[in-house]
Write an enzyme that holds these catalytic residues in place. Structure first.
Site, short mmCIF file in Angstrom:
data_model
loop_
_atom_site.label_atom_id
_atom_site.label_comp_id
_atom_site.label_asym_id
_atom_site.label_seq_id
_atom_site.Cartn_x
_atom_site.Cartn_y
_atom_site.Cartn_z
N ASP A 1 0.87 -1.16 0.00
CA ASP A 1 0.00 0.00 0.00
C ASP A 1 0.93 1.23 0.00
O ASP A 1 2.12 1.11 0.29
CB ASP A 1 -0.86 -0.07 1.28
N ASP B 1 -0.17 5.09 0.97
CA ASP B 1 -0.44 6.02 2.07
C ASP B 1 -0.37 5.31 3.41
O ASP B 1 -1.14 4.39 3.67
CB ASP B 1 -1.86 6.62 1.91
P1 B16 Z 1 -7.51 10.04 -3.04
P2 B16 Z 1 -3.90 3.95 0.11
C1 B16 Z 1 -5.95 5.65 0.18
O1 B16 Z 1 -4.65 5.35 -0.20
C2 B16 Z 1 -5.97 6.36 1.51
O2 B16 Z 1 -5.60 5.48 2.55
C3 B16 Z 1 -7.35 6.86 1.80
O3 B16 Z 1 -7.35 7.56 3.02
C4 B16 Z 1 -7.84 7.75 0.67
O4 B16 Z 1 -9.17 8.19 0.89
C5 B16 Z 1 -7.78 6.96 -0.63
O5 B16 Z 1 -6.45 6.52 -0.85
C6 B16 Z 1 -8.21 7.79 -1.82
O6 B16 Z 1 -7.29 8.83 -2.01
O7 B16 Z 1 -8.52 10.96 -2.45
O8 B16 Z 1 -6.13 10.66 -3.12
O9 B16 Z 1 -7.95 9.44 -4.35
O10 B16 Z 1 -3.79 3.85 1.60
O11 B16 Z 1 -4.74 2.86 -0.53
O12 B16 Z 1 -2.54 4.13 -0.55
MG MG Z 2 -2.86 3.12 3.39
#
Ligand code: B16
Ligand code: MG
Length: 213
Positions: A7, A9
């Site tokens: 992953d 984030d």
């Molecule tokens: P965006 P990951 C996720 O990334 C985040 O954990 C989550 O908090 C966020 O809402 C989601 O991406 C969408 O992100 O608004 O930038 O499209 O943890 O899967 O890397």
């Molecule tokens: Mg994450």
């Protein structure tokens, strides 16, 4: 173990903090106090699903057009944060682990629900690091749906049960389980107890520790 799917984030870099700050600001404007505990439910899920969770916390309903405007507003703040990001923000332990996996012939993939993943990878100079990248622009359903991890495995030509997922989100651990993959949680057992192994930071992981799963 033929592949490890990371992953983004909250695993490779602390963008989870920026998502939280931006959502907290939006929630405050709506009169909702978003606590760190409630924020755990937002991790790994799509932007619109995150907004819906916040609205449900406040018992609020908005039209689709208004929800899109709110999601865009949060995203503009998040983008301001990530525009400032530098490669130094990559967590300690990431490169030693990626290099050890590479040397052992294990494929490495990145699977992030974020539609901003490409921009984050570019700012961190990680855009050519992974054998495949699947992000929020390439999937129909976000975590906890297994689609993103199954797509990464498929791109690599590896069976799901030969993959290990590294995740900081409860939704991500559930997605891994539903994909038929083992999961390592980065964070606390309280949220990530379904994972085969939970550590508090990616620097605690090694090739041997992953292999032993
Ligand atoms: P965006 P990951 C996720 O990334 C985040 O954990 C989550 O908090 C966020 O809402 C989601 O991406 C969408 O992100 O608004 O930038 O499209 O943890 O899967 O890397
Ligand atoms: Mg994450």
């Amino acid at each position: 173990m033929k592949a490890v799917i990371f992953d983004l984030d909250g695993v490779l870099v602390d963008t989870a903090k920026y998502h939280y700050l931006a959502w907290k600001k939006l929630a405050a404007e709506l009169g909702v106090n978003l606590t760190e505990k409630e924020n755990e439910r937002l991790k790994g899920v799509s932007r619109m699903d995150s907004l819906k969770i916040i609205l449900s916390l406040g018992g609020l309903t908005f039209s689709e057009a208004e929800m899109n405007r709110l999601a865009d507003r949060k995203n503009s703040w998040f983008v301001e944060y990530i525009d400032q990001m530098k490669p130094e923000e990559i967590f300690d332990g990431v490169f030693p682990l990626l290099n050890a996996l590479r040397e052992a012939g294990v494929s490495i993939a990145l699977a992030s629900s974020s539609k901003n993943a490409a921009a984050v990878l570019k700012n961190l100079l990680l855009e050519n690091t992974f054998d495949t990248v699947v992000d929020g622009t390439m999937i129909k359903e976000s975590k906890p749906d297994p689609e993103i991890f199954l797509k990464a495995a498929d791109n690599l030509g590896v069976a799901p049960n030969e993959c290990i997922v590294v995740e900081d989100a409860e939704a991500g651990v559930e997605a891994a389980r539903r994909a038929g993959m083992k999961a390592v949680g980065i964070g606390h057992t309280e949220q990530l107890g379904e994972a085969e192994l939970v550590v508090d930071h990616i620097s605690k992981l090694s090739y041997n520790r992953l292999k032993s799963l």
